[in-house]
Design a protein around this motif. Structure first.
Motif, mmCIF file in Angstrom:
data_model
loop_
_atom_site.group_PDB
_atom_site.id
_atom_site.type_symbol
_atom_site.label_atom_id
_atom_site.label_comp_id
_atom_site.label_asym_id
_atom_site.label_seq_id
_atom_site.Cartn_x
_atom_site.Cartn_y
_atom_site.Cartn_z
ATOM 1 N N GLU A 175 0.988 -1.654 0.275
ATOM 2 C CA GLU A 175 -0.215 0.179 0.571
ATOM 3 C C GLU A 175 0.761 1.403 0.081
ATOM 4 N N SER A 176 2.103 1.183 0.481
ATOM 5 C CA SER A 176 3.006 2.495 0.682
ATOM 6 C C SER A 176 3.426 2.626 -0.571
ATOM 7 N N ILE A 177 3.898 1.664 -1.506
ATOM 8 C CA ILE A 177 4.285 1.866 -2.720
ATOM 9 C C ILE A 177 3.302 2.543 -3.679
ATOM 10 N N ARG A 178 1.489 2.033 -3.330
ATOM 11 C CA ARG A 178 0.395 2.638 -3.943
ATOM 12 C C ARG A 178 0.176 3.647 -3.822
ATOM 13 N N GLU A 179 0.851 4.062 -3.103
ATOM 14 C CA GLU A 179 0.191 5.610 -2.357
ATOM 15 C C GLU A 179 1.495 6.486 -3.068
ATOM 16 N N GLU A 180 2.706 6.207 -3.495
ATOM 17 C CA GLU A 180 3.642 7.353 -4.094
ATOM 18 C C GLU A 180 3.784 6.793 -5.717
ATOM 19 N N HIS A 181 3.824 5.634 -6.078
ATOM 20 C CA HIS A 181 4.034 5.197 -7.594
ATOM 21 C C HIS A 181 2.146 4.302 -8.172
ATOM 22 N N PRO A 182 1.452 5.218 -8.368
ATOM 23 C CA PRO A 182 0.698 4.617 -8.375
ATOM 24 C C PRO A 182 0.361 3.602 -9.627
ATOM 25 N N ASP A 183 0.616 4.601 -10.585
ATOM 26 C CA ASP A 183 1.055 4.185 -11.931
ATOM 27 C C ASP A 183 1.544 2.307 -12.276
ATOM 28 N N LEU A 184 2.473 2.119 -11.040
ATOM 29 C CA LEU A 184 3.177 0.982 -11.497
ATOM 30 C C LEU A 184 2.695 -0.156 -10.705
ATOM 31 N N ASP A 185 1.686 -0.513 -11.348
ATOM 32 C CA ASP A 185 0.782 -2.024 -10.440
ATOM 33 C C ASP A 185 1.950 -3.341 -10.325
ATOM 34 N N TRP A 186 2.587 -3.427 -11.436
ATOM 35 C CA TRP A 186 3.557 -4.287 -10.734
ATOM 36 C C TRP A 186 4.507 -4.005 -9.595
ATOM 37 N N PHE A 187 4.780 -3.281 -9.314
ATOM 38 C CA PHE A 187 5.504 -3.068 -7.819
ATOM 39 C C PHE A 187 4.524 -2.731 -6.808
ATOM 40 N N HIS A 188 3.330 -2.362 -7.171
ATOM 41 C CA HIS A 188 2.551 -2.937 -5.993
ATOM 42 C C HIS A 188 2.337 -4.262 -5.667
ATOM 43 N N LEU A 189 2.137 -4.857 -6.458
ATOM 44 C CA LEU A 189 2.361 -6.715 -5.833
ATOM 45 C C LEU A 189 3.861 -7.176 -6.365
ATOM 46 N N THR A 190 4.956 -6.205 -6.108
ATOM 47 C CA THR A 190 6.450 -6.717 -5.834
ATOM 48 C C THR A 190 6.118 -6.625 -4.322
ATOM 49 N N GLY A 191 5.813 -5.322 -3.810
ATOM 50 C CA GLY A 191 5.011 -5.544 -1.892
ATOM 51 C C GLY A 191 4.521 -6.311 -1.997
ATOM 52 N N LEU A 192 3.805 -6.810 -1.778
ATOM 53 C CA LEU A 192 2.885 -7.519 -1.201
ATOM 54 C C LEU A 192 3.469 -9.260 -1.457
ATOM 55 N N ILE A 193 4.287 -9.289 -2.568
ATOM 56 C CA ILE A 193 4.485 -10.701 -2.096
ATOM 57 C C ILE A 193 6.023 -10.837 -1.799
ATOM 58 N N HIS A 194 6.707 -9.789 -1.279
ATOM 59 C CA HIS A 194 8.206 -9.878 -1.335
ATOM 60 C C HIS A 194 8.590 -10.872 -0.639
ATOM 61 N N ASP A 195 8.057 -10.994 0.567
ATOM 62 C CA ASP A 195 7.751 -12.031 1.640
ATOM 63 C C ASP A 195 8.302 -13.604 1.442
ATOM 64 N N LEU A 196 6.684 -13.916 0.466
ATOM 65 C CA LEU A 196 6.219 -14.795 0.041
ATOM 66 C C LEU A 196 6.829 -16.122 0.024
ATOM 67 N N GLY A 197 8.205 -16.299 0.247
ATOM 68 C CA GLY A 197 9.087 -17.605 -0.233
ATOM 69 C C GLY A 197 9.070 -18.058 1.111
ATOM 70 N N LYS A 198 8.792 -17.141 2.388
ATOM 71 C CA LYS A 198 8.639 -17.436 3.795
ATOM 72 C C LYS A 198 7.521 -18.494 4.603
ATOM 73 N N VAL A 199 7.003 -19.053 3.581
ATOM 74 C CA VAL A 199 5.579 -20.232 3.670
ATOM 75 C C VAL A 199 6.836 -21.174 3.372
#
Ligand code: INS
Length: 291
Positions: free
Chosen positions: A110-134
């Motif tokens: 959400e903080s990435i989305r606020e600062e870079h509203p047009d870069l949707d891939w960047f928003h998703l990167t923020g969301l999933i970046h720690d997913l390997g912790k599964v």
């Protein structure tokens, strides 16, 4: 913490003139405190995790984990279901948050989305970046999943947390193939050619490549190196950088601002946010994927 700021000053001298910033209600220097001012139980938890990590992450160990995990034959799951698993994971290496990792995923995104509203891939990167912790739910101890990363097979950088004592029992320190400045690598061989300590960064990076995600290469680099603090914040390991790596470093540093300085007790309304992020998952890494 200071280390981070000093390094930022090196990359951008105008930083020198600015007052110390405040993020999520905290001074910048109040993040990543590994020694002082932490509630005792958290301090002990963090220290213990790094002690185990630094004692056991050897070249041999990383090879064995790569052999095991990079077959991607463990389970099949959607990105959303994997994210939901992070509801049950508190990162034992993290001195800045005690909340389940899913909260941190949404705070970052959400903080990435606020600062870079047009870069949707960047928003998703923020969301999933720690997913390997599964990996922590499939038999890996946290010291082989979470925490700052570092290359194995060469001398350990001075800026690694607890560096002074935590590697004392690591056998690679006595192995002449691995304990010199360059160790098993060549000068300027490129950061992507270093074998990193095994953890969630490398695993998720490889998993996204394996499952043919459509995320751009900047996203993949941010995911792969976001926990490589000794490089992107500490300025160590520059002798392995190729010219391309300096560009990558800029992206990784950019990502770090959202990853680190959004850690707070303010919990986003996750239920409300899902529909937006589900669309992004469908666009960049849809369906059931192989883990
Ligand atoms: C972060 C960072 C933190 C660590 C987390 C990791 O990228 O390296 O220091 O505690 O596990 O996800």
């Amino acid at each position: 913490p200071q280390q981070n700021r000093n390094y930022a000053k090196l990359l951008d001298p105008s930083e020198q003139l600015r007052p110390e910033p405040i993020y999520a209600g905290k001074l910048q220097s109040e993040f990543r405190k590994f020694d002082e001012d932490l509630e005792d139980s958290i301090k002990e938890r963090v220290r213990k995790t790094y002690e185990l990590m630094h004692s056991n992450q050897t070249v041999e160990f990383v090879k064995s984990r790569m052999k095991d995990w990079l077959k991607f034959n463990k389970f099949k799951m959607t990105i959303k279901d994997a994210l939901l698993k992070l509801n049950d994971l508190v990162d034992e290496s993290d001195p800045d948050t005690n909340l389940p990792n899913i909260v941190h995923a949404f705070q970052t995104a959400e903080s990435i989305r606020e600062e870079h509203p047009d870069l949707d891939w960047f928003h998703l990167t923020g969301l999933i970046h720690d997913l390997g912790k599964v990996m922590a739910f499939y038999g890996e101890p946290q010291w082989a999943v979470v925490g700052d990363t570092f290359p194995v097979g060469c001398a350990w950088g001075d800026s690694i947390v607890y560096r002074a004592t935590s590697f004392d029992n690591n056998p690679d320190g006595k192995d002449s193939r691995y304990n010199t400045k360059y160790g098993m690598y060549k000068p300027q061989c490129g950061i992507s050619n270093l074998m990193m300590s095994w953890g969630h960064d490398e695993y998720l990076y490889r998993l996204l490549v394996h499952n043919k995600s459509k995320l751009p290469k900047e996203a993949l680099a941010m995911i792969r190196y976001h926990s490589f603090y000794p490089w992107h914040a500490g300025g160590d390991y520059m002798h392995f950088c190729s010219s391309e790596d300096y560009k990558i470093l800029k992206w990784v540093v950019k990502f770090n601002k959202f990853d680190l300085y959004t850690k707070s007790n303010a919990v986003p309304d996750i239920e409300k946010l899902w529909p937006y992020y589900e669309k992004l998952i469908d666009k960049y890494i849809p369906g059931v994927i192989e883990w």
